[in-house]
Design a protein around this motif. Structure first.
Motif, PDB file in Angstrom:
ATOM      1  N   ILE A 108      13.147  -5.011 -18.731  1.00 14.62           N
ATOM      2  CA  ILE A 108      12.013  -4.381 -18.046  1.00 14.62           C
ATOM      3  C   ILE A 108      11.834  -4.975 -16.649  1.00 14.62           C
ATOM      4  CG2 ILE A 108       9.492  -4.155 -18.084  1.00 14.62           C
ATOM      5  CD1 ILE A 108       9.723  -3.842 -21.134  1.00 14.62           C
ATOM      6  N   LEU A 109      11.939  -6.291 -16.537  1.00 13.48           N
ATOM      7  CA  LEU A 109      11.802  -6.925 -15.225  1.00 13.48           C
ATOM      8  C   LEU A 109      12.904  -6.487 -14.267  1.00 13.48           C
ATOM      9  CD1 LEU A 109      10.755 -10.574 -16.137  1.00 13.48           C
ATOM     10  CD2 LEU A 109       9.376  -8.817 -15.040  1.00 13.48           C
ATOM     11  N   LEU A 110      14.127  -6.424 -14.759  1.00  7.59           N
ATOM     12  CA  LEU A 110      15.223  -6.005 -13.890  1.00  7.59           C
ATOM     13  C   LEU A 110      15.140  -4.539 -13.518  1.00  7.59           C
ATOM     14  CD1 LEU A 110      18.230  -7.923 -15.450  1.00  7.59           C
ATOM     15  CD2 LEU A 110      17.016  -8.424 -13.331  1.00  7.59           C
ATOM     16  N   HIS A 111      14.536  -3.745 -14.363  1.00  4.21           N
ATOM     17  CA  HIS A 111      14.393  -2.326 -14.059  1.00  4.21           C
ATOM     18  C   HIS A 111      13.410  -2.092 -12.923  1.00  4.21           C
ATOM     19  CE1 HIS A 111      14.277   1.956 -14.688  1.00  4.21           C
ATOM     20  NE2 HIS A 111      12.952   1.918 -14.783  1.00  4.21           N
ATOM     21  N   PHE A 112      12.335  -2.864 -12.914  1.00  2.00           N
ATOM     22  CA  PHE A 112      11.304  -2.657 -11.908  1.00  2.00           C
ATOM     23  C   PHE A 112      11.533  -3.455 -10.627  1.00  2.00           C
ATOM     24  CE2 PHE A 112       8.836  -1.373 -15.715  1.00  2.00           C
ATOM     25  CZ  PHE A 112       8.640  -0.067 -15.328  1.00  2.00           C
ATOM     26  N   LEU A 113      12.519  -4.299 -10.583  1.00  2.00           N
ATOM     27  CA  LEU A 113      12.794  -5.053  -9.358  1.00  2.00           C
ATOM     28  C   LEU A 113      13.739  -4.340  -8.453  1.00  2.00           C
ATOM     29  CD1 LEU A 113      13.050  -8.717 -10.564  1.00  2.00           C
ATOM     30  CD2 LEU A 113      11.194  -7.625  -9.361  1.00  2.00           C
TER      31      LEU A 113
END
Length: 97
Positions: free
Chosen positions: A92-97
């Motif tokens: 999720i973090l890598l998707h939104f960064l």
């Protein structure tokens, strides 16, 4: 009789908790799997982790069936759950960064 059944339940919880390690077998033999097989295998891993955690919590919660096998299966299942949650959070973090 009840104690014997709970001991079998703790052994089953340990076996189910170790089942996700079977994912490493194709890696050891340098095999590549089809996408559908990998998806099915990941579903089985998620199911076995959750089911193993539920079974091991049932075994540990009951004072009569609390033994080293049920404690080990709880630790292993908890590790898998934390690992899965960490992977989801990282995705999720890598998707939104």
């Amino acid at each position: 009789m009840k104690n014997r059944r709970l001991r079998k339940l703790s052994i089953a919880a340990l076996m189910i908790s170790i089942l996700p390690l079977a994912t490493l077998i194709p890696v050891l033999f340098h095999m590549t799997l089809a996408d559908s097989v990998r998806s099915a295998w990941s579903g089985v891993n998620i199911f076995s982790v959750l089911f193993g955690l539920i079974l091991s919590i049932i075994c540990v919660k009951n004072r009569d069936s609390r033994n080293i096998l049920s404690i080990i299966s709880t630790v292993i299942s908890s590790f898998w759950v934390v690992l899965m949650c960490g992977i989801v959070v990282l995705a999720i973090l890598l998707h939104f960064l």
